[in-house]
Design a protein around this motif. Sequence first.
Motif, PDB file in Angstrom:
ATOM      1  N   GLY A 164       0.803  -1.213   0.000  1.00 53.81           N
ATOM      2  CA  GLY A 164       0.000   0.000   0.000  1.00 53.81           C
ATOM      3  C   GLY A 164       0.836   1.263   0.000  1.00 53.81           C
ATOM      4  N   ILE A 165       0.132   2.401  -0.048  1.00 53.60           N
ATOM      5  CA  ILE A 165       0.783   3.708  -0.102  1.00 53.60           C
ATOM      6  C   ILE A 165       1.529   4.029   1.180  1.00 53.60           C
ATOM      7  N   LEU A 166       1.069   3.475   2.309  1.00 50.38           N
ATOM      8  CA  LEU A 166       1.734   3.763   3.585  1.00 50.38           C
ATOM      9  C   LEU A 166       3.161   3.213   3.602  1.00 50.38           C
ATOM     10  N   ASP A 167       3.338   1.979   3.126  1.00 51.21           N
ATOM     11  CA  ASP A 167       4.686   1.408   3.068  1.00 51.21           C
ATOM     12  C   ASP A 167       5.576   2.191   2.110  1.00 51.21           C
ATOM     13  N   LEU A 168       5.003   2.629   1.009  1.00 49.56           N
ATOM     14  CA  LEU A 168       5.776   3.422   0.050  1.00 49.56           C
ATOM     15  C   LEU A 168       6.235   4.744   0.671  1.00 49.56           C
ATOM     16  N   ASN A 169       5.322   5.412   1.374  1.00 52.50           N
ATOM     17  CA  ASN A 169       5.669   6.690   2.011  1.00 52.50           C
ATOM     18  C   ASN A 169       6.731   6.500   3.093  1.00 52.50           C
ATOM     19  N   LYS A 170       6.607   5.433   3.869  1.00 51.67           N
ATOM     20  CA  LYS A 170       7.598   5.171   4.918  1.00 51.67           C
ATOM     21  C   LYS A 170       8.973   4.917   4.316  1.00 51.67           C
ATOM     22  N   TYR A 351      14.987  -9.377   4.393  1.00 60.36           N
ATOM     23  CA  TYR A 351      13.865  -8.567   3.910  1.00 60.36           C
ATOM     24  C   TYR A 351      13.523  -8.919   2.465  1.00 60.36           C
ATOM     25  N   LYS A 352      14.556  -9.116   1.619  1.00 59.67           N
ATOM     26  CA  LYS A 352      14.305  -9.444   0.224  1.00 59.67           C
ATOM     27  C   LYS A 352      13.642 -10.819   0.074  1.00 59.67           C
ATOM     28  N   LEU A 353      13.937 -11.712   1.019  1.00 58.98           N
ATOM     29  CA  LEU A 353      13.328 -13.043   0.983  1.00 58.98           C
ATOM     30  C   LEU A 353      11.912 -13.055   1.536  1.00 58.98           C
ATOM     31  N   GLY A 354      11.458 -11.888   2.017  1.00 63.41           N
ATOM     32  CA  GLY A 354      10.089 -11.784   2.504  1.00 63.41           C
ATOM     33  C   GLY A 354       9.890 -12.216   3.938  1.00 63.41           C
ATOM     34  N   GLU A 355      11.009 -12.373   4.701  1.00 64.25           N
ATOM     35  CA  GLU A 355      10.875 -12.777   6.094  1.00 64.25           C
ATOM     36  C   GLU A 355      10.412 -11.633   6.982  1.00 64.25           C
ATOM     37  N   TYR A 356      10.523 -10.409   6.485  1.00 61.37           N
ATOM     38  CA  TYR A 356      10.102  -9.225   7.247  1.00 61.37           C
ATOM     39  C   TYR A 356       9.249  -8.330   6.361  1.00 61.37           C
ATOM     40  N   SER A 357       8.301  -7.674   7.000  1.00 58.85           N
ATOM     41  CA  SER A 357       7.630  -6.560   6.332  1.00 58.85           C
ATOM     42  C   SER A 357       8.572  -5.360   6.383  1.00 58.85           C
ATOM     43  N   GLU A 360       8.938  -4.065   9.997  1.00 54.96           N
ATOM     44  CA  GLU A 360       9.760  -4.958  10.807  1.00 54.96           C
ATOM     45  C   GLU A 360      11.238  -4.810  10.423  1.00 54.96           C
ATOM     46  N   TYR A 361      11.477  -4.764   9.128  1.00 54.17           N
ATOM     47  CA  TYR A 361      12.848  -4.581   8.644  1.00 54.17           C
ATOM     48  C   TYR A 361      13.431  -3.257   9.140  1.00 54.17           C
ATOM     49  N   TYR A 362      12.657  -2.200   9.046  1.00 52.31           N
ATOM     50  CA  TYR A 362      13.150  -0.874   9.408  1.00 52.31           C
ATOM     51  C   TYR A 362      13.446  -0.779  10.904  1.00 52.31           C
ATOM     52  N   PHE A 367      17.863  -0.737  15.160  1.00 50.81           N
ATOM     53  CA  PHE A 367      18.543  -1.315  16.329  1.00 50.81           C
ATOM     54  C   PHE A 367      20.014  -1.585  16.018  1.00 50.81           C
ATOM     55  N   TYR A 368      20.294  -2.201  14.885  1.00 53.24           N
ATOM     56  CA  TYR A 368      21.659  -2.522  14.509  1.00 53.24           C
ATOM     57  C   TYR A 368      22.473  -1.261  14.204  1.00 53.24           C
ATOM     58  N   ARG A 369      21.824  -0.324  13.537  1.00 47.11           N
ATOM     59  CA  ARG A 369      22.534   0.918  13.215  1.00 47.11           C
ATOM     60  C   ARG A 369      22.871   1.708  14.471  1.00 47.11           C
ATOM     61  N   ASN A 370      21.970   1.730  15.437  1.00 47.63           N
ATOM     62  CA  ASN A 370      22.251   2.411  16.697  1.00 47.63           C
ATOM     63  C   ASN A 370      23.439   1.771  17.412  1.00 47.63           C
ATOM     64  N   ALA A 371      23.502   0.428  17.361  1.00 46.58           N
ATOM     65  CA  ALA A 371      24.632  -0.268  17.964  1.00 46.58           C
ATOM     66  C   ALA A 371      25.934   0.090  17.253  1.00 46.58           C
ATOM     67  N   SER A 372      25.895   0.146  15.920  1.00 45.84           N
ATOM     68  CA  SER A 372      27.079   0.512  15.142  1.00 45.84           C
ATOM     69  C   SER A 372      27.509   1.943  15.441  1.00 45.84           C
ATOM     70  N   ASP A 373      26.529   2.848  15.496  1.00 43.18           N
ATOM     71  CA  ASP A 373      26.831   4.254  15.793  1.00 43.18           C
ATOM     72  C   ASP A 373      27.409   4.407  17.196  1.00 43.18           C
TER      73      ASP A 373
END
Length: 394
Positions: A164-170, A351-357, A360-362, A367-373
């Motif tokens: 939907g449009i919501l996922d596209l906007n996000k 995410y590409k394999l469809g295991e996450y929406s 969920e992916y974002y 979380f991982y990016r915050n740990a890296s930062d």
Amino acid sequence: MYKHIVFAICGCLFFINGFSQSSSIEKLLEEIEQNNTELKGYQSYINSQQLENKSINNLPDPQFSGFYLPFGKKTTGDYTEFQISQSFEYPTVYAARDKWNLSKTEQLESAFAKRRQELLLKAKNILIELAFFQKQRAIESERRTQSKRVFDQIQELFDSEQVGILDLNKAKIAWMQEQFIVEQIDSDIQIEMSKLKTLNGGNPIESISSQITLPTEIGTIENLWNDKLTSDPRFEELKANETASLLKIKLEKSKTLPNMAFGLNYQGVRGSNYSGFYGGISIPLWNSKYKVEAAEANHNYQQSNTQIITSSLHAEFQENYIRYEVMLEKYNEYKTVMGDLNSESLLFEAYKLGEYSFMEYYLELQFYRNASDKMLQMEKELHIQQAQLLKHQL
């Protein structure tokens, strides 16, 4: 798959390594030291003070005086008198003042060394900030590229009416946020480069390496403190102040001896004249009163001040050293856990394999990016804390 991803935190390999300071940093600091206008101006000030101190130890100017007395009742010719004389302090005063002047020069040089050290530490911290921003920009540029790929993928899914449009906007907002972060980092880099240019006497710094190599182990607290005591300009300044105050006592004591004057004198009237030598001596009753006592009181103050400041600096040093050791330990724990992982790539594949929406992916991605930062921020703080501890080596 999810459990594996949860424990996969991006290491990015931003580690402090090596056992010697980067030669590129040393060269940049040397360039800044040579070009800094404040240090150049201070050096000129020291030269002017040295010459002024030397001038204080000069002999007074010779004096020439004369009398011609043509008026009054007299049985002889007009009276004439000429005198030229040279006054000077007791000879030991000049030797004592010369030593005191040398100590004043040492005070100026130690103050210069302290200011030089402060400026170089400031420049080093800017270089650390720049290296941090450059590493951060490389990361954020990759994240921006990845966000664009996710957005393009969701755009295709949206066009085929699979999302939907919501996922596209996000997805679009996430991509725009990454673009803004990169632009903000570019702005921060320009600001730091401008600061560095100012410290470099207005001369631009051509390039800054993002790879800063600094030692992780800085020695025991006792050895490091002993190094500071022998080479830190702050302690050298305290010693110079004590030495100058002690020599001031000797100078004031030598000035209690009488001043002297010698010269030639001529007196004459018509048909008769006298010529010979002139000598004089001062009686030091008033001019030196309380000056020796004042110099002794100042010396006592300088000794006390050295003890107080040394104790204060030692307490500050211990605090910084302990803080650094704790931070280093935590950083090494982080490095051990995260060093060989590549969580963002794994998460994107999931995410590409469809295991996450997308949401969920974002959320997982943040979380991982915050740990890296956080790890990158710890690295920067370690560099800055270490630069403060090793400030005396600049």
